[in-house]
Write a protein that holds these residues in place. Structure first.
Motif, PDB file in Angstrom:
ATOM      1  N   ASP A 199     -38.678  -7.615  -6.423  1.00 56.55           N
ATOM      2  CA  ASP A 199     -38.186  -7.533  -7.795  1.00 56.55           C
ATOM      3  C   ASP A 199     -39.084  -8.388  -8.695  1.00 56.55           C
ATOM      4  O   ASP A 199     -38.975  -9.611  -8.704  1.00 56.55           O
ATOM      5  N   VAL A 200     -39.987  -7.740  -9.412  1.00 57.21           N
ATOM      6  CA  VAL A 200     -40.978  -8.474 -10.216  1.00 57.21           C
ATOM      7  C   VAL A 200     -40.570  -8.574 -11.688  1.00 57.21           C
ATOM      8  O   VAL A 200     -41.370  -8.956 -12.538  1.00 57.21           O
ATOM      9  N   ARG A 201     -39.337  -8.211 -11.990  1.00 56.96           N
ATOM     10  CA  ARG A 201     -38.954  -8.152 -13.399  1.00 56.96           C
ATOM     11  C   ARG A 201     -39.122  -9.492 -14.132  1.00 56.96           C
ATOM     12  O   ARG A 201     -39.467  -9.520 -15.309  1.00 56.96           O
ATOM     13  N   ALA A 202     -38.919 -10.601 -13.391  1.00 48.90           N
ATOM     14  CA  ALA A 202     -39.086 -11.904 -14.043  1.00 48.90           C
ATOM     15  C   ALA A 202     -40.557 -12.187 -14.387  1.00 48.90           C
ATOM     16  O   ALA A 202     -40.848 -12.872 -15.360  1.00 48.90           O
ATOM     17  N   LEU A 203     -41.480 -11.620 -13.602  1.00 50.50           N
ATOM     18  CA  LEU A 203     -42.912 -11.778 -13.918  1.00 50.50           C
ATOM     19  C   LEU A 203     -43.255 -11.019 -15.192  1.00 50.50           C
ATOM     20  O   LEU A 203     -43.973 -11.509 -16.061  1.00 50.50           O
ATOM     21  N   VAL A 204     -42.740  -9.796 -15.265  1.00 51.24           N
ATOM     22  CA  VAL A 204     -42.999  -8.971 -16.447  1.00 51.24           C
ATOM     23  C   VAL A 204     -42.389  -9.640 -17.684  1.00 51.24           C
ATOM     24  O   VAL A 204     -43.022  -9.712 -18.749  1.00 51.24           O
ATOM     25  N   ALA A 205     -41.192 -10.165 -17.527  1.00 48.63           N
ATOM     26  CA  ALA A 205     -40.533 -10.846 -18.654  1.00 48.63           C
ATOM     27  C   ALA A 205     -41.308 -12.096 -19.059  1.00 48.63           C
ATOM     28  O   ALA A 205     -41.463 -12.387 -20.246  1.00 48.63           O
ATOM     29  N   GLU A 206     -41.817 -12.811 -18.079  1.00 50.60           N
ATOM     30  CA  GLU A 206     -42.582 -14.028 -18.369  1.00 50.60           C
ATOM     31  C   GLU A 206     -43.853 -13.684 -19.168  1.00 50.60           C
ATOM     32  O   GLU A 206     -44.199 -14.375 -20.125  1.00 50.60           O
ATOM     33  N   ALA A 207     -44.527 -12.595 -18.760  1.00 49.99           N
ATOM     34  CA  ALA A 207     -45.741 -12.176 -19.476  1.00 49.99           C
ATOM     35  C   ALA A 207     -45.399 -11.880 -20.937  1.00 49.99           C
ATOM     36  O   ALA A 207     -46.106 -12.274 -21.865  1.00 49.99           O
ATOM     37  N   ARG A 208     -44.299 -11.206 -21.127  1.00 43.83           N
ATOM     38  CA  ARG A 208     -43.863 -10.841 -22.465  1.00 43.83           C
ATOM     39  C   ARG A 208     -43.506 -12.102 -23.273  1.00 43.83           C
ATOM     40  O   ARG A 208     -43.870 -12.234 -24.428  1.00 43.83           O
ATOM     41  N   PHE A 209     -42.803 -12.985 -22.621  1.00 43.49           N
ATOM     42  CA  PHE A 209     -42.372 -14.239 -23.249  1.00 43.49           C
ATOM     43  C   PHE A 209     -43.584 -15.037 -23.726  1.00 43.49           C
ATOM     44  O   PHE A 209     -43.636 -15.510 -24.864  1.00 43.49           O
ATOM     45  N   ARG A 210     -44.585 -15.126 -22.867  1.00 44.54           N
ATOM     46  CA  ARG A 210     -45.784 -15.905 -23.228  1.00 44.54           C
ATOM     47  C   ARG A 210     -46.555 -15.255 -24.374  1.00 44.54           C
ATOM     48  O   ARG A 210     -47.293 -15.916 -25.081  1.00 44.54           O
ATOM     49  N   SER A 211     -46.401 -13.936 -24.523  1.00 48.23           N
ATOM     50  CA  SER A 211     -47.091 -13.248 -25.632  1.00 48.23           C
ATOM     51  C   SER A 211     -46.280 -13.303 -26.917  1.00 48.23           C
ATOM     52  O   SER A 211     -46.722 -12.779 -27.935  1.00 48.23           O
ATOM     53  N   GLY A 212     -45.097 -13.865 -26.847  1.00 46.38           N
ATOM     54  CA  GLY A 212     -44.272 -13.955 -28.052  1.00 46.38           C
ATOM     55  C   GLY A 212     -43.255 -12.830 -28.172  1.00 46.38           C
ATOM     56  O   GLY A 212     -42.631 -12.650 -29.223  1.00 46.38           O
TER      57      GLY A 212
END
Ligand code: AOS
Ligand code: ZN
Ligand code: ZN
Ligand code: ZN
Length: 424
Positions: free
Chosen positions: A380-393
């Motif tokens: 379940d990589v959803r937290a990685l994808v969310a983290e990438a999004r979070f870091r981009s604003g």
């Protein structure tokens, strides 16, 4: 509509705590999580202008209201999506549905939202009102030279619009084919199409690409002139180095091995890009990843394997586009889901232990090969994808925020409840 100043921040602050628990856990499990995150941040998917409104089936159309009424509003919608997920930084236009009235104003508007123009799409599958010749019996393949000429000129016109906007590619999808045996001389249809494509190709600027999209059937049900990747590859090989084959995931006969097609096109340097979507039966244009997420993952596996160190972003020259049509869901919500599914598949494919997979392949260890792929797919990589999004604003949960702030209702208020976007 525009997001209010702190809307994303406020949303993130509420979700940050639970996100951190999941992300910390995952980043401990995955040593290469930082490099995966930076790849996800760079990966952008183009949104098709025609998917911002509700599509329809042959039997009906049920628009939900607040759909974009013009190109400016389409750009505004993609801009909003990009603000929310930071992964939709491009738009793919369609002529004549999106003819810009003022290039500079349109370019500025797109730039304001951080959007670039991906492939331009021509349309010779419908007759337009002011058009002289009819495409009823095909366009670039037509037995009548005057029809072919009209279709060629339309494509050249599309390139011209694209040049003004800074696009770098033209996608040609043809509805050309036949409905009954005997209707068409296959070889003549192919040759006419090739000759027509050559004229369009000649009008391409040096730094442009032509994507030739194939489709097994529909609207013609007996033969399609660019019916599969073989036919497309034949055209693109004959045309030259600026021509590439475009893979729309919904355009194959049932059970086709799309990941294998992708790997070979890539090997031949002829993969142009994608129209991501999903399907159960045919060209269903459903949300990407909604039916066959494993297939999507396997496609990304081939892409990562075949592209080696080449960056899987727009610098790679590949067109990463969605092609969708929504009958039931809010189109913008649907696109958010599609982009998310693509990011997840990409992230999962980045997890594959390639050295171990190679080892398993070389020793014919079929069981291990399957385990290696499925270990990655079942993470379940959803937290990685969310983290990438979070870091981009972007928003930790774009869909949630979309609903919390009532985007659709605001759009209906601004644009009305009876709007229907130009498109399919
Ligand atoms: C049609 O089936 C193709 O998928 C086209 O790529 C696309 O849907 C069309 O160009 C949009 O009108
Ligand atoms: Zn398509
Ligand atoms: Zn299609
Ligand atoms: Zn499709």
């Amino acid at each position: 509509m525009k997001l209010r100043e702190n809307e994303i921040n406020d949303h993130n602050n509420l979700l940050k705590g639970s996100h951190k628990v999941r992300f910390d856990f995952l980043s401990k499990l995955i040593p290469e999580s930082e490099s995966i995150i930076s790849k996800l941040i760079n990966f952008q998917i183009a949104i098709p202008s025609w998917a911002l409104g509700s599509g329809g089936t042959r039997f009906g159309r049920f628009p939900g209201g607040g759909e974009p009424r013009n190109l400016e509003e389409k750009i505004e919608d993609v801009g909003l999506l990009h603000k929310l997920n930071c992964s939709s930084g491009a738009i793919s236009l369609h002529i004549p549905w999106d003819v810009p009235k003022d290039y500079r104003a349109i370019k500025n508007l797109a730039a304001e939202y951080g959007l670039r123009f991906d492939a331009m799409n021509s349309n010779t599958f419908q007759d337009q009102e002011e058009q002289v010749e009819s495409y009823k019996f095909g366009s670039l393949q037509h037995v009548n030279k005057a029809v072919r000429k009209q279709a060629i000129e339309h494509n050249i016109e599309v390139i011209k619009h694209g040049i003004e906007l800074g696009s770098k590619s033209l996608t040609v999808w043809l509805a050309d084919g036949s409905c009954f045996p005997g209707q068409l001389n296959f070889r003549k249809a192919f040759q006419n199409t090739l000759e027509s494509l050559r004229e369009i190709y000649a009008a391409l600027p040096d730094d442009w690409k032509m994507f030739v999209e194939y489709k097994a059937y529909e609207p013609n049900f007996y033969s399609t002139t660019v019916g599969d990747w073989g036919q497309s590859l034949l055209f693109t090989s004959k045309l030259g180095p600026k021509a590439y084959t475009l893979v729309d995931l919904g355009h194959h006969l049932p059970n086709a091995n799309i990941e294998q097609i992708v790997s070979l096109l890539l090997m031949e340097g002829k993969l142009g890009g994608f129209h991501f979507n999903d399907s159960k039966y045919g060209d269903d244009d459903l949300t990407t990843g909604s039916i066959k997420p494993y297939q999507l993952f396997l496609i990304f596996n081939e892409l990562i394997d075949g592209m080696d160190e080449r960056n899987m972003n727009h610098a790679s020259g590949l067109g990463w586009m969605i092609d969708a049509s929504h009958n039931l869901k809010d189109p913008l919500e649907d696109i958010l889901q599609s982009v998310e599914a693509i990011m997840i598949a990409y992230a999962q494919a980045l997890l594959i232990d390639r050295a171990a997979l190679k080892e398993a392949q070389l020793s014919n260890d079929v069981t291990s090969a399957q385990e290696i792929l499925q270990n990655a797919f079942r993470t379940d990589v959803r937290a990685l994808v969310a983290e990438a999004r979070f870091r981009s604003g972007g928003a930790l949960s774009p869909l949630k925020l979309f609903r919390e702030i009532g985007v659709r209702n605001q759009l209906i208020k601004e644009r009305g409840s009876k709007t229907i976007a130009t498109g399919l």
